[in-house]
Design a protein around this motif. Structure first.
Motif, PDB file in Angstrom:
ATOM      1  N   GLU A 145       0.831  -1.211   0.000  1.00 25.47           N
ATOM      2  CA  GLU A 145       0.000   0.000   0.000  1.00 25.47           C
ATOM      3  C   GLU A 145       0.861   1.255   0.000  1.00 25.47           C
ATOM      4  OE1 GLU A 145      -2.714   0.412   3.292  1.00 25.47           O
ATOM      5  OE2 GLU A 145      -3.312   2.429   2.668  1.00 25.47           O
ATOM      6  N   ASP A 178      -4.317   3.142  -2.075  1.00 21.20           N
ATOM      7  CA  ASP A 178      -5.099   3.976  -1.162  1.00 21.20           C
ATOM      8  C   ASP A 178      -5.287   5.326  -1.828  1.00 21.20           C
ATOM      9  OD1 ASP A 178      -5.890   5.815   0.856  1.00 21.20           O
ATOM     10  OD2 ASP A 178      -5.275   4.366   2.378  1.00 21.20           O
ATOM     11  N   ASN A 181      -4.707   8.319   0.395  1.00 15.01           N
ATOM     12  CA  ASN A 181      -3.283   8.619   0.587  1.00 15.01           C
ATOM     13  C   ASN A 181      -2.701   9.324  -0.640  1.00 15.01           C
ATOM     14  OD1 ASN A 181      -3.498   7.369   3.014  1.00 15.01           O
ATOM     15  ND2 ASN A 181      -2.287   5.567   2.492  1.00 15.01           N
ATOM     16  N   HIS A 209      -8.203   1.298  -0.919  1.00 11.59           N
ATOM     17  CA  HIS A 209      -8.606   1.907   0.360  1.00 11.59           C
ATOM     18  C   HIS A 209      -9.201   3.271   0.080  1.00 11.59           C
ATOM     19  CE1 HIS A 209      -5.988  -0.075   3.745  1.00 11.59           C
ATOM     20  NE2 HIS A 209      -7.102  -0.729   3.524  1.00 11.59           N
ATOM     21  N   GLU A 251     -11.566   2.889   5.532  1.00 15.98           N
ATOM     22  CA  GLU A 251     -10.853   2.934   6.812  1.00 15.98           C
ATOM     23  C   GLU A 251     -11.379   4.103   7.630  1.00 15.98           C
ATOM     24  OE1 GLU A 251      -6.837   3.312   4.910  1.00 15.98           O
ATOM     25  OE2 GLU A 251      -6.363   1.704   6.324  1.00 15.98           O
TER      26      GLU A 251
ATOM     27  N   ASN B 190      -3.440   2.753  11.777  1.00 12.67           N
ATOM     28  CA  ASN B 190      -2.504   3.214  10.762  1.00 12.67           C
ATOM     29  C   ASN B 190      -2.830   4.618  10.304  1.00 12.67           C
ATOM     30  OD1 ASN B 190      -4.792   2.616   9.477  1.00 12.67           O
ATOM     31  ND2 ASN B 190      -3.888   1.401   7.841  1.00 12.67           N
TER      32      ASN B 190
HETATM   33 FE   LIG Z   1      -4.837   2.793   3.785  1.00 10.91          FE
END
Ligand SMILES: [Fe+2]
Lengths: 292, 273
Positions: A145, A178, A181, A209, A251, B190
């Motif tokens: 990731e 992700d 991100n 994600h 998440e 995380n």
């Molecule tokens: Fe993630």
């Protein structure tokens, strides 16, 4: 495309990260959720309630393991860590394991953070070798990731997406892309997130994600404590339009709202999958018209 | 970068501008981190430096609510910084972050003063709770396993998740009074942290001295504190120390109590192979 060798040929649908405040709701109400992602480290223990809860979840749901401390970019992998991780893999029967493209420990000291790597060819070779090593030991596919980052190094020889591509091609592994991100890093480092998406081998995506973040005056912090922002959904839609429906996971790690709210947020992803379906059937129709 | 990320923050929770031996942290940061149009190299490194401390301090904060109450919040934070600087995490899991806190407090009793005895009891008690929460469980010894065995040669092992404690304070009652939120155990995550969320802060009166003997253990995945008789505690400690059943039994006052204790401990599954 979504079910591929990188994700154990799974087409899991839309899942939610399993978090403690939701345990009683999930076990009591048994909501219809496609799958759950667990943070491996929370269950890499010898015994006790977390494992008991996990077993109850496993009786009813598909579970995928997501790790936060394999530290593929650190000097070496921790064998004890991998041994415990493998025990958990046997328990959960996870179709694949994911962890981050980062480092976090040095000389036996742990930062418990996902620290960015310098994007060099040497680092890419190093990480790719660690991915292969972990995969050999765990005997399941390992996907990496991309992390959110706040710093860039003088030593870097390429962009982050070139680095990610270099790693996954060398390791012959998949990606956990992700998109939150990517967005966070694009704002922190002034790049176009679509350049990122167009620069990585999307056929290697094993999972996506989605998450929320926090904007500060001068940078964005990856806090996972908000709904997904529209710009992040746009990146998700772009990925889905290129590769089709893919294992998708929301998440939510801080200021966690009730389970239904988190699940509802995750299921917004369906809209993009429906749009994709509509688009595809229209394309088919127009193709038929042209042929006729 | 690790040494930069793990350097203690200033009292204002910023990165220390001085690196040591006459260097400025800004110069060190600039030597390997690029600035951008909004942040200097120092600013960017500082994000990681602060994240490191917020995450680890939060973890100790959650794991040792009792110690926090005993030594005070401000001192607890300062102590945590000194502790983590001397003993950085050496485990992949944050669960073990406090594993050397008792050792540290014995080395540096100034952090425990003036309630030194209470603080040391508390740190042992709170670590025992962590062990009881998710410590290993081995196959249980049953009555059948013991039939016909010679007590002068039989050695019984205590389950790894059971910790017998001799305390100068009734920390079981105190802990129950303190517990409001932390019965879910340590969790890894995380995501980045923006600092500590405010926690409900009902004050609980510190306990008065009183000799108590406890076993911190778990039953059906719930952590319990079981009060023990002084001699029952002595028997358990002797067994844990490797004494034979016959030798350990000498620590009991009378045969009838010993029989009752063993019946209960066997029922609780405290002995293992
Ligand atoms: Fe993630």
């Amino acid at each position: 495309m979504p079910a591929n060798r990188h994700n154990g040929f799974t087409d899991l649908g839309i899942g939610v990260g399993l978090r403690v405040p939701h345990y009683s709701h999930i076990l009591g109400r048994k909501p219809a959720v496609d799958w759950f992602e667990i943070i491996s480290e929370n269950f890499m223990i010898d015994a006790g309630r977390p494992l008991r809860t996990l077993d109850l979840i496993l009786e009813q749901y598909a579970v995928v393991q997501h790790g936060v401390s394999m530290y593929l970019g650190s000097p070496r992998l921790n064998r004890d860590h991998l041994k415990r991780l493998k025990q958990l893999v046997r328990r959960t029967k996870t179709p694949f394991v994911s962890d981050h493209l980062c480092w976090g420990s040095v000389d036996g000291s742990y930062s418990h953070d996902l620290l960015p790597l310098p994007y060099t060819f040497a680092a890419a070779r190093h990480v790719a070798a660690r991915v292969r090593e972990a995969r050999d030991i765990l005997e399941v596919p390992v996907i990496v990731e991309n992390v959110s980052s706040y710093a860039e190094f003088h030593a870097s020889e390429m962009s982050e997406w070139e680095f990610l591509a270099e790693v996954v091609e060398r390791a012959d592994c998949g990606m956990l892309l992700d998109v939150n991100n990517i967005y966070v890093s694009s704002r922190n480092h002034n790049f176009d997130p679509f350049d990122y998406l167009n620069g990585v081998p999307l056929e290697r995506v094993g999972q996506v994600h989605i998450a929320g973040h926090t904007k500060f005056e001068r940078y964005i912090l990856d806090t996972h404590d908000h709904p997904v922002l529209p710009t992040v959904w746009r990146l998700y839609a772009h990925v889905v339009s290129r590769i089709g429906p893919v294992n998708t996971l929301l998440e939510w790690d801080a200021r966690i709202p009730p389970f239904e709210e988190v699940h509802r947020e995750a299921l917004k992803a369906r809209r993009f999958l429906r749009d994709l379906e509509t688009q595809r059937s229209e394309n088919r129709k127009s193709a038929q018209t042209v042929t006729a | 970068m690790f040494s930069a990320v793990s350097r203690p923050l200033t009292p204002a929770q910023r990165m220390n501008p001085r690196w040591g031996n006459g260097r400025r942290t800004a110069d060190v940061a600039a030597s390997f981190i690029k600035p951008n149009d909004r942040l200097t190299s120092f600013d960017r490194l500082e994000i990681y430096n602060r994240q490191y401390w917020f995450r680890l301090l939060d973890c100790l904060y959650d794991d040792f609510p009792g110690l926090r109450a005993v030594i005070g919040e401000k001192k607890f934070t300062a102590m945590s910084e000194t502790y983590l600087t001397r003993y950085p995490s050496s485990s992949f899991t944050l669960r073990n972050l406090g594993s050397r806190l008792e050792k540290f407090l014995r080395e540096e009793p100034r952090w425990a003063r003036p309630r030194t005895a209470l603080a040391l009891d508390m740190v042992r008690f709170e670590w025992a709770k962590i062990i009881a929460f998710d410590g290993g469980a081995r196959p249980i010894v049953t009555i059948d396993d013991l039939l016909g065995r010679d007590p002068s040669r039989l050695r019984l092992k205590l389950q790894p998740y059971v910790t017998p404690l001799e305390l100068g304070y009734p920390l079981d009652d105190f802990s129950i009074a303190l517990r409001q939120r932390d019965d879910d155990g340590p969790q890894a995550g995380n995501a980045a942290s923006t600092g500590r969320a405010s926690k409900s802060g009902r004050t609980v009166r510190l306990p008065r001295p009183e000799r108590v003997y406890l076993a911190v253990h778990r039953l059906e995945n719930v952590v319990y504190y079981k009060r023990l008789d002084a001699s029952a505690y002595a028997v358990l400690c002797a067994l844990r120390g490797g004494a034979t059943l016959a030798k350990a039994s000498e620590r009991a006052n009378d045969a009838e109590s010993l029989r009752r204790w063993f019946e209960m401990w066997m029922k609780l599954g405290w002995f293992c192979r």
